[in-house]
Design a protein around this motif. Structure first.
Motif, PDB file in Angstrom:
ATOM      1  N   ALA A 153       0.827  -1.209   0.000  1.00 59.84           N
ATOM      2  CA  ALA A 153       0.000   0.000   0.000  1.00 59.84           C
ATOM      3  C   ALA A 153       0.858   1.255   0.000  1.00 59.84           C
ATOM      4  CB  ALA A 153      -0.934  -0.009   1.209  1.00 59.84           C
ATOM      5  N   MET A 154       1.972   1.230   0.733  1.00 61.12           N
ATOM      6  CA  MET A 154       2.869   2.392   0.779  1.00 61.12           C
ATOM      7  C   MET A 154       3.517   2.635  -0.577  1.00 61.12           C
ATOM      8  SD  MET A 154       2.822   3.898   3.760  1.00 61.12           S
ATOM      9  CE  MET A 154       4.354   4.831   3.863  1.00 61.12           C
ATOM     10  N   VAL A 155       3.944   1.575  -1.248  1.00 58.96           N
ATOM     11  CA  VAL A 155       4.561   1.714  -2.571  1.00 58.96           C
ATOM     12  C   VAL A 155       3.549   2.239  -3.581  1.00 58.96           C
ATOM     13  CG1 VAL A 155       5.617   0.461  -4.487  1.00 58.96           C
ATOM     14  CG2 VAL A 155       6.291  -0.067  -2.131  1.00 58.96           C
ATOM     15  N   GLU A 156       2.347   1.724  -3.532  1.00 62.41           N
ATOM     16  CA  GLU A 156       1.305   2.165  -4.462  1.00 62.41           C
ATOM     17  C   GLU A 156       0.968   3.640  -4.236  1.00 62.41           C
ATOM     18  OE1 GLU A 156      -3.273   1.007  -5.848  1.00 62.41           O
ATOM     19  OE2 GLU A 156      -2.256  -0.173  -4.301  1.00 62.41           O
ATOM     20  N   ALA A 157       0.867   4.039  -2.968  1.00 63.49           N
ATOM     21  CA  ALA A 157       0.574   5.438  -2.657  1.00 63.49           C
ATOM     22  C   ALA A 157       1.706   6.347  -3.116  1.00 63.49           C
ATOM     23  CB  ALA A 157       0.335   5.598  -1.156  1.00 63.49           C
ATOM     24  N   MET A 158       2.935   5.919  -2.941  1.00 64.80           N
ATOM     25  CA  MET A 158       4.085   6.700  -3.395  1.00 64.80           C
ATOM     26  C   MET A 158       3.972   6.984  -4.895  1.00 64.80           C
ATOM     27  SD  MET A 158       7.064   8.131  -2.680  1.00 64.80           S
ATOM     28  CE  MET A 158       7.485   7.486  -1.044  1.00 64.80           C
ATOM     29  N   ASN A 159       3.631   5.967  -5.665  1.00 62.72           N
ATOM     30  CA  ASN A 159       3.493   6.145  -7.104  1.00 62.72           C
ATOM     31  C   ASN A 159       2.351   7.096  -7.455  1.00 62.72           C
ATOM     32  OD1 ASN A 159       5.615   4.357  -7.657  1.00 62.72           O
ATOM     33  ND2 ASN A 159       4.261   2.571  -7.686  1.00 62.72           N
ATOM     34  N   LYS A 160       1.245   6.994  -6.733  1.00 64.01           N
ATOM     35  CA  LYS A 160       0.094   7.856  -7.008  1.00 64.01           C
ATOM     36  C   LYS A 160       0.375   9.316  -6.699  1.00 64.01           C
ATOM     37  CE  LYS A 160      -3.586   4.435  -6.524  1.00 64.01           C
ATOM     38  NZ  LYS A 160      -4.793   4.014  -5.751  1.00 64.01           N
ATOM     39  N   MET A 161       1.235   9.575  -5.711  1.00 59.98           N
ATOM     40  CA  MET A 161       1.556  10.962  -5.353  1.00 59.98           C
ATOM     41  C   MET A 161       2.192  11.729  -6.509  1.00 59.98           C
ATOM     42  SD  MET A 161       0.760  11.988  -2.194  1.00 59.98           S
ATOM     43  CE  MET A 161       1.999  13.101  -1.508  1.00 59.98           C
ATOM     44  N   ASN A 162       2.858  11.029  -7.425  1.00 59.32           N
ATOM     45  CA  ASN A 162       3.479  11.695  -8.570  1.00 59.32           C
ATOM     46  C   ASN A 162       2.460  12.457  -9.410  1.00 59.32           C
ATOM     47  OD1 ASN A 162       6.177  10.812  -8.135  1.00 59.32           O
ATOM     48  ND2 ASN A 162       5.682   8.820  -9.018  1.00 59.32           N
ATOM     49  N   GLU A 163       1.250  11.937  -9.493  1.00 55.18           N
ATOM     50  CA  GLU A 163       0.202  12.594 -10.280  1.00 55.18           C
ATOM     51  C   GLU A 163      -0.738  13.426  -9.413  1.00 55.18           C
ATOM     52  OE1 GLU A 163      -1.848   9.711 -12.623  1.00 55.18           O
ATOM     53  OE2 GLU A 163      -0.067   9.153 -13.782  1.00 55.18           O
ATOM     54  N   LEU A 164      -1.009  12.954  -8.207  1.00 53.92           N
ATOM     55  CA  LEU A 164      -1.952  13.655  -7.340  1.00 53.92           C
ATOM     56  C   LEU A 164      -1.453  15.043  -6.937  1.00 53.92           C
ATOM     57  CD1 LEU A 164      -3.185  10.856  -4.894  1.00 53.92           C
ATOM     58  CD2 LEU A 164      -4.489  11.984  -6.701  1.00 53.92           C
ATOM     59  N   VAL A 165      -0.180  15.160  -6.607  1.00 54.74           N
ATOM     60  CA  VAL A 165       0.346  16.427  -6.097  1.00 54.74           C
ATOM     61  C   VAL A 165       0.256  17.560  -7.122  1.00 54.74           C
ATOM     62  CG1 VAL A 165       2.464  17.599  -5.374  1.00 54.74           C
ATOM     63  CG2 VAL A 165       1.779  15.474  -4.275  1.00 54.74           C
ATOM     64  N   PRO A 166       0.778  17.403  -8.335  1.00 52.91           N
ATOM     65  CA  PRO A 166       0.683  18.529  -9.288  1.00 52.91           C
ATOM     66  C   PRO A 166      -0.752  18.891  -9.642  1.00 52.91           C
ATOM     67  CG  PRO A 166       1.603  16.574 -10.360  1.00 52.91           C
ATOM     68  CD  PRO A 166       1.580  16.289  -8.903  1.00 52.91           C
ATOM     69  N   ALA A 167      -1.634  17.901  -9.722  1.00 50.56           N
ATOM     70  CA  ALA A 167      -3.045  18.189 -10.020  1.00 50.56           C
ATOM     71  C   ALA A 167      -3.680  18.982  -8.890  1.00 50.56           C
ATOM     72  CB  ALA A 167      -3.803  16.883 -10.250  1.00 50.56           C
ATOM     73  N   ALA A 168      -3.375  18.603  -7.648  1.00 46.69           N
ATOM     74  CA  ALA A 168      -3.936  19.302  -6.489  1.00 46.69           C
ATOM     75  C   ALA A 168      -3.388  20.716  -6.384  1.00 46.69           C
ATOM     76  CB  ALA A 168      -3.621  18.514  -5.216  1.00 46.69           C
ATOM     77  N   GLN A 169      -2.128  20.910  -6.715  1.00 43.18           N
ATOM     78  CA  GLN A 169      -1.538  22.249  -6.656  1.00 43.18           C
ATOM     79  C   GLN A 169      -2.228  23.207  -7.628  1.00 43.18           C
ATOM     80  OE1 GLN A 169       2.650  21.110  -7.209  1.00 43.18           O
ATOM     81  NE2 GLN A 169       3.090  21.893  -5.162  1.00 43.18           N
ATOM     82  N   LYS A 170      -2.656  22.699  -8.745  1.00 43.19           N
ATOM     83  CA  LYS A 170      -3.395  23.541  -9.698  1.00 43.19           C
ATOM     84  C   LYS A 170      -4.821  23.800  -9.192  1.00 43.19           C
ATOM     85  CE  LYS A 170      -0.857  22.014 -13.823  1.00 43.19           C
ATOM     86  NZ  LYS A 170      -0.958  21.308 -15.124  1.00 43.19           N
ATOM     87  N   ALA A 171      -5.430  22.758  -8.663  1.00 44.18           N
ATOM     88  CA  ALA A 171      -6.821  22.870  -8.247  1.00 44.18           C
ATOM     89  C   ALA A 171      -7.011  23.799  -7.048  1.00 44.18           C
ATOM     90  CB  ALA A 171      -7.384  21.486  -7.923  1.00 44.18           C
ATOM     91  N   ILE A 172      -6.005  23.924  -6.208  1.00 45.45           N
ATOM     92  CA  ILE A 172      -6.165  24.688  -4.969  1.00 45.45           C
ATOM     93  C   ILE A 172      -5.840  26.172  -5.154  1.00 45.45           C
ATOM     94  CG2 ILE A 172      -3.831  24.570  -3.939  1.00 45.45           C
ATOM     95  CD1 ILE A 172      -5.286  23.687  -1.309  1.00 45.45           C
ATOM     96  N   VAL A 173      -5.441  26.591  -6.329  1.00 46.39           N
ATOM     97  CA  VAL A 173      -5.053  27.985  -6.553  1.00 46.39           C
ATOM     98  C   VAL A 173      -6.142  28.981  -6.121  1.00 46.39           C
ATOM     99  CG1 VAL A 173      -4.529  29.716  -8.328  1.00 46.39           C
ATOM    100  CG2 VAL A 173      -3.304  27.545  -8.300  1.00 46.39           C
ATOM    101  N   PRO A 174      -7.412  28.794  -6.467  1.00 51.39           N
ATOM    102  CA  PRO A 174      -8.433  29.762  -6.015  1.00 51.39           C
ATOM    103  C   PRO A 174      -8.499  29.892  -4.493  1.00 51.39           C
ATOM    104  CG  PRO A 174      -9.310  28.408  -7.774  1.00 51.39           C
ATOM    105  CD  PRO A 174      -7.999  27.780  -7.374  1.00 51.39           C
ATOM    106  N   GLU A 175      -8.391  28.764  -3.799  1.00 52.34           N
ATOM    107  CA  GLU A 175      -8.418  28.778  -2.333  1.00 52.34           C
ATOM    108  C   GLU A 175      -7.191  29.513  -1.783  1.00 52.34           C
ATOM    109  OE1 GLU A 175      -8.842  25.471   1.278  1.00 52.34           O
ATOM    110  OE2 GLU A 175      -9.265  24.888  -0.801  1.00 52.34           O
ATOM    111  N   ALA A 176      -6.054  29.315  -2.440  1.00 50.56           N
ATOM    112  CA  ALA A 176      -4.816  29.967  -2.003  1.00 50.56           C
ATOM    113  C   ALA A 176      -4.858  31.470  -2.245  1.00 50.56           C
ATOM    114  CB  ALA A 176      -3.622  29.346  -2.727  1.00 50.56           C
ATOM    115  N   ILE A 177      -5.457  31.886  -3.340  1.00 51.76           N
ATOM    116  CA  ILE A 177      -5.605  33.321  -3.620  1.00 51.76           C
ATOM    117  C   ILE A 177      -6.460  33.975  -2.540  1.00 51.76           C
ATOM    118  CG2 ILE A 177      -6.627  35.006  -5.190  1.00 51.76           C
ATOM    119  CD1 ILE A 177      -5.822  33.141  -7.502  1.00 51.76           C
ATOM    120  N   GLN A 178      -7.553  33.325  -2.203  1.00 48.46           N
ATOM    121  CA  GLN A 178      -8.440  33.854  -1.159  1.00 48.46           C
ATOM    122  C   GLN A 178      -7.699  33.979   0.173  1.00 48.46           C
ATOM    123  OE1 GLN A 178     -11.802  31.325  -0.150  1.00 48.46           O
ATOM    124  NE2 GLN A 178     -13.069  33.108   0.319  1.00 48.46           N
ATOM    125  N   PHE A 179      -6.902  32.962   0.498  1.00 47.15           N
ATOM    126  CA  PHE A 179      -6.129  32.995   1.738  1.00 47.15           C
ATOM    127  C   PHE A 179      -5.156  34.168   1.729  1.00 47.15           C
ATOM    128  CE2 PHE A 179      -2.264  31.992   4.081  1.00 47.15           C
ATOM    129  CZ  PHE A 179      -2.748  31.592   5.313  1.00 47.15           C
TER     130      PHE A 179
END
Length: 321
Positions: A153-179
């Motif tokens: 499970a740890m290895v699988e999650a590590m691999n998924k983070m490669n795609e999840l992180v950059p997508a989340a960084q783009k998606a959270i921009v409106p929330e970050a601007i408000q902050f």
């Protein structure tokens, strides 16, 4: 990419590892907390310690010895306290794994039995970053030594983070601007968290708000909030809460319910809105990394809004200390 599996195989072929410990300062110490937390929760026999480097030098944990792996890290490779911690660990017979961003000729290279050169920056996969390598050291050690740690499970999650992180960084921009707009003039900002997210909150307090933005701050564990700190809560007190995705989420939700009732100036970063559920049952061990990645977006926007570059310092690197 450095082969952490092979490194641990080499170490465990020569030694019976009974202890995996971490020593560093600042952001590098914060990076270790998730791995330390993971070992504490998952190991059956391997012990662990998590120590500020200079404390490690002057008051070395008794668990450190020839059956230890001690992990140290310094981005520039020459943080004096951390390099000295590596020397002390080696003098005790421990095997030292050092992490640095610099390819050669640093103190970390000098005192480490194995040196991992990590990468960072835009477009760099998560799994070649500092904290990713640290987690790999932890889960490879537990798996190879005692067969524990939810390895697959740890290895699988590590691999998924490669795609999840950059997508989340783009998606959270409106929330970050408000902050950045709502918090730019606050003289004090409290950060909150639990589980491994606590370390992301602590890093945000000492390395970003205090060091890089000169904003007074303190980190509050949500489990401790109702045992003193909540007395400073007013309607306009500024809070930034990093919500856990794991077993300690209940602690955070209790704090959020109170803030919703008595405070009107709090921001909650909820990783489940940005894909953390895809990491499965081990997501809590990645909360530090996920939150830190999203806070990077917040921090750059806050610095821009305040016209205070993240590189600006009054004392650091300017005086002898």
């Amino acid at each position: 990419m450095f082969d952490v599996k092979k490194i641990i195989e080499e170490i465990t072929s020569e030694k019976q590892i009974k202890n995996l410990s971490f020593a560093g300062v600042g952001g590098s110490l914060a990076c270790f907390y998730a791995a330390y937390y993971y070992v504490q929760r998952e190991a059956k026999n391997i012990t662990t310690s998590y120590t500020s480097a200079n404390e490690f030098v002057h008051d070395t944990p008794a668990c450190i010895g020839e059956n230890s792996i001690v992990v140290i890290a310094s981005r520039g490779g020459n943080t004096a306290e951390t390099v000295e911690a590596g020397r002390v660990a080696k003098s005790k017979g421990a095997t030292v794994i050092g992490l640095t961003h610099e390819a050669q000729d640093t103190g970390i290279h000098e005192v480490s039995d194995y040196t991992i050169v990590f990468e960072d920056g835009e477009g760099i996969p998560f799994e070649v970053g500092k904290s990713a390598y640290i987690l790999k050291i932890a889960y490879e050690t537990l798996y190879q030594v005692e067969g524990t740690g939810q390895y697959e499970a740890m290895v699988e999650a590590m691999n998924k983070m490669n795609e999840l992180v950059p997508a989340a960084q783009k998606a959270i921009v409106p929330e970050a601007i408000q902050f950045s707009i709502q918090y730019k003039d606050n003289p004090v900002i409290y950060t909150m968290g639990s589980g491994t997210a606590w370390s992301a909150a602590q890093q945000e307090t000492i390395c970003i708000l205090m060091e890089m933005q000169w904003i007074n701050s303190a980190v509050i564990h949500t489990g401790e909030y109702f045992h003193g700190p909540f007395e400073i809560t007013d309607p306009d007190t500024a809070f930034l809460l990093l919500k856990s995705t794991g077993k300690t989420k209940a602690l955070d939700e209790r704090a959020i319910r109170f803030l919703d009732q008595y405070n009107h100036h709090h921001t909650v970063i909820d990783l489940e809105k940005y894909g953390s559920h895809e990491l499965g049952e081990v997501s809590e061990y990645y909360d530090y990394d996920f939150h830190t990645a999203l806070l990077d977006v917040f921090n750059h926007l806050l610095a821009d809004m305040r016209d205070h570059p993240l590189s600006k310092r009054k004392y650091m690197w300017k005086y002898k200390y």
